[in-house]
Design a protein around this motif. Structure first.
Motif, short mmCIF file in Angstrom:
data_model
loop_
_atom_site.label_atom_id
_atom_site.label_comp_id
_atom_site.label_asym_id
_atom_site.label_seq_id
_atom_site.Cartn_x
_atom_site.Cartn_y
_atom_site.Cartn_z
N ALA A 97 41.40 37.63 41.26
CA ALA A 97 41.19 36.28 40.72
C ALA A 97 42.14 36.01 39.56
CB ALA A 97 39.74 36.12 40.26
N ASP A 98 42.34 37.03 38.71
CA ASP A 98 43.26 36.87 37.58
C ASP A 98 44.70 36.73 38.07
OD1 ASP A 98 43.75 36.96 34.63
OD2 ASP A 98 44.89 38.75 35.20
N GLN A 99 45.07 37.54 39.06
CA GLN A 99 46.44 37.50 39.58
C GLN A 99 46.75 36.17 40.24
OE1 GLN A 99 47.28 40.62 42.38
NE2 GLN A 99 49.40 40.02 42.67
N LEU A 100 45.76 35.62 40.97
CA LEU A 100 45.96 34.35 41.67
C LEU A 100 45.70 33.14 40.78
CD1 LEU A 100 44.29 35.13 45.13
CD2 LEU A 100 46.73 35.17 44.55
N LYS A 101 45.25 33.40 39.54
CA LYS A 101 44.94 32.33 38.60
C LYS A 101 43.90 31.36 39.17
CE LYS A 101 49.33 32.44 36.07
NZ LYS A 101 49.64 33.83 36.49
N LEU A 102 42.81 31.94 39.67
CA LEU A 102 41.74 31.12 40.24
C LEU A 102 40.97 30.42 39.13
CD1 LEU A 102 40.31 33.55 42.95
CD2 LEU A 102 42.22 31.95 43.13
N ASP A 103 40.37 29.30 39.47
CA ASP A 103 39.55 28.58 38.51
C ASP A 103 38.29 29.40 38.20
OD1 ASP A 103 36.94 27.14 39.91
OD2 ASP A 103 38.53 27.66 41.31
N PRO A 104 37.64 29.17 37.04
CA PRO A 104 36.49 29.99 36.64
C PRO A 104 35.33 29.98 37.63
CG PRO A 104 37.31 28.72 34.77
CD PRO A 104 38.05 28.22 35.98
N ILE A 105 35.07 28.84 38.25
CA ILE A 105 33.94 28.77 39.18
C ILE A 105 34.18 29.71 40.36
CG2 ILE A 105 32.71 27.30 40.84
CD1 ILE A 105 33.06 24.98 38.92
N THR A 106 35.38 29.65 40.93
CA THR A 106 35.67 30.51 42.07
C THR A 106 35.72 31.97 41.67
OG1 THR A 106 36.97 28.72 43.06
CG2 THR A 106 37.30 30.92 43.95
N ALA A 107 36.29 32.26 40.51
CA ALA A 107 36.35 33.65 40.03
C ALA A 107 34.95 34.22 39.87
CB ALA A 107 37.12 33.71 38.72
N ASN A 108 34.05 33.45 39.27
CA ASN A 108 32.67 33.92 39.10
C ASN A 108 31.97 34.06 40.45
OD1 ASN A 108 32.87 34.01 36.30
ND2 ASN A 108 32.16 31.90 36.04
N PHE A 109 32.28 33.17 41.37
CA PHE A 109 31.67 33.24 42.69
C PHE A 109 32.07 34.51 43.42
CE2 PHE A 109 31.77 32.29 47.27
CZ PHE A 109 30.44 31.97 47.47
N LEU A 110 33.32 34.92 43.28
CA LEU A 110 33.76 36.17 43.89
C LEU A 110 32.94 37.34 43.36
CD1 LEU A 110 37.67 35.94 43.94
CD2 LEU A 110 36.09 35.72 45.86
N GLY A 111 32.63 37.32 42.07
CA GLY A 111 31.80 38.36 41.49
C GLY A 111 30.41 38.38 42.10
N VAL A 112 29.86 37.20 42.36
CA VAL A 112 28.54 37.11 42.99
C VAL A 112 28.58 37.70 44.39
CG1 VAL A 112 26.79 35.51 43.87
CG2 VAL A 112 27.82 35.11 41.63
N LEU A 113 29.61 37.36 45.16
CA LEU A 113 29.74 37.92 46.51
C LEU A 113 29.79 39.45 46.46
CD1 LEU A 113 32.29 35.65 48.44
CD2 LEU A 113 29.82 35.74 48.72
N ALA A 114 30.57 39.97 45.51
CA ALA A 114 30.71 41.43 45.40
C ALA A 114 29.38 42.07 45.04
CB ALA A 114 31.77 41.77 44.36
#
Length: 210
Positions: A97-114
């Motif tokens: 998420a940091d490398q792709l410069k994702l927005d905070p909502i999507t970055a947090n959502f990835l954490g939820v999926l994990a």
């Protein structure tokens, strides 16, 4: 499909050098996007993005993730493997998420999926979110499967022909499946247009058996 528009789409595929057999079938209605696990996650993400007025930002981030999944075997392995610890998966996805410069909502959502052990649903979530976003914009979504990636010009031409058919803007949800061998499979609402070489060969085999 109306006669004139049907032949217009046929001409479009002919111009691309695609040989095919057209067949129409009903696509089973599973009760909407929320009938699937990925659909429920996508609906939750879309609801948050809508409430925060960040639909476009999340859509761009999901497009970046989809492209990364397409281009990186390591990312696909990370998303698919059940052997990766949830905490490790969360750290890896945070780095992506940091490398792709994702927005905070999507970055947090990835954490939820994990953390929920659902990272394998990522691609399906992206596709479901895109359908929700398209509907929000007043568009119909066509699921298009090809044996090889379509060019931007081909996607644009297909979008215009489908728009002429349904009378509204059409978003293309493109996927690649080499097993169809060539041609296209298009799902639009309750209709399916199967123009794949695989189907053509299967029909030929059945005819020869008869």
């Amino acid at each position: 499909m109306g006669g004139a528009r049907f032949f217009a789409v046929c001409a479009l595929f002919d111009a691309w050098g695609i040989s095919f057999v057209w067949s129409f079938g009903r696509v089973e209605n599973s009760g909407g996007i929320q009938a699937s696990l990925a659909g429920r996650y996508a609906s939750a993400l879309f609801g948050l993005a809508r409430d925060e007025r960040q639909i476009d930002a999340v859509s761009r981030s999901l497009d970046s993730l989809r492209q990364a999944l397409s281009e990186s075997p390591d990312f696909r392995l990370l998303a698919a493997s059940p052997l990766i610890d949830r905490n490790d998966a969360g750290k890896a996805l945070a780095a992506i998420a940091d490398q792709l410069k994702l927005d905070p909502i999507t970055a947090n959502f990835l954490g939820v999926l994990a953390q929920n052990g659902r990272k394998n649903e990522l691609l399906a979530v992206i596709r479901a979110f895109n359908r929700l976003a398209a509907s929000h914009r007043g568009e119909t979504t066509a699921e298009v499967t090809s044996a090889r990636p379509l060019s931007d010009d081909q996607v644009a031409a297909l979008r215009q022909q489908l728009k002429a058919r349904v009378g509204r803007d059409v978003a293309i949800d493109a996927a690649v499946d080499p097993s169809i061998l060539g041609g296209l499979v298009v799902k639009l609402g309750s209709q399916m247009i199967d123009a794949s070489i695989r189907t053509k060969l299967n029909r030929l085999a059945l005819a020869m058996k008869g």
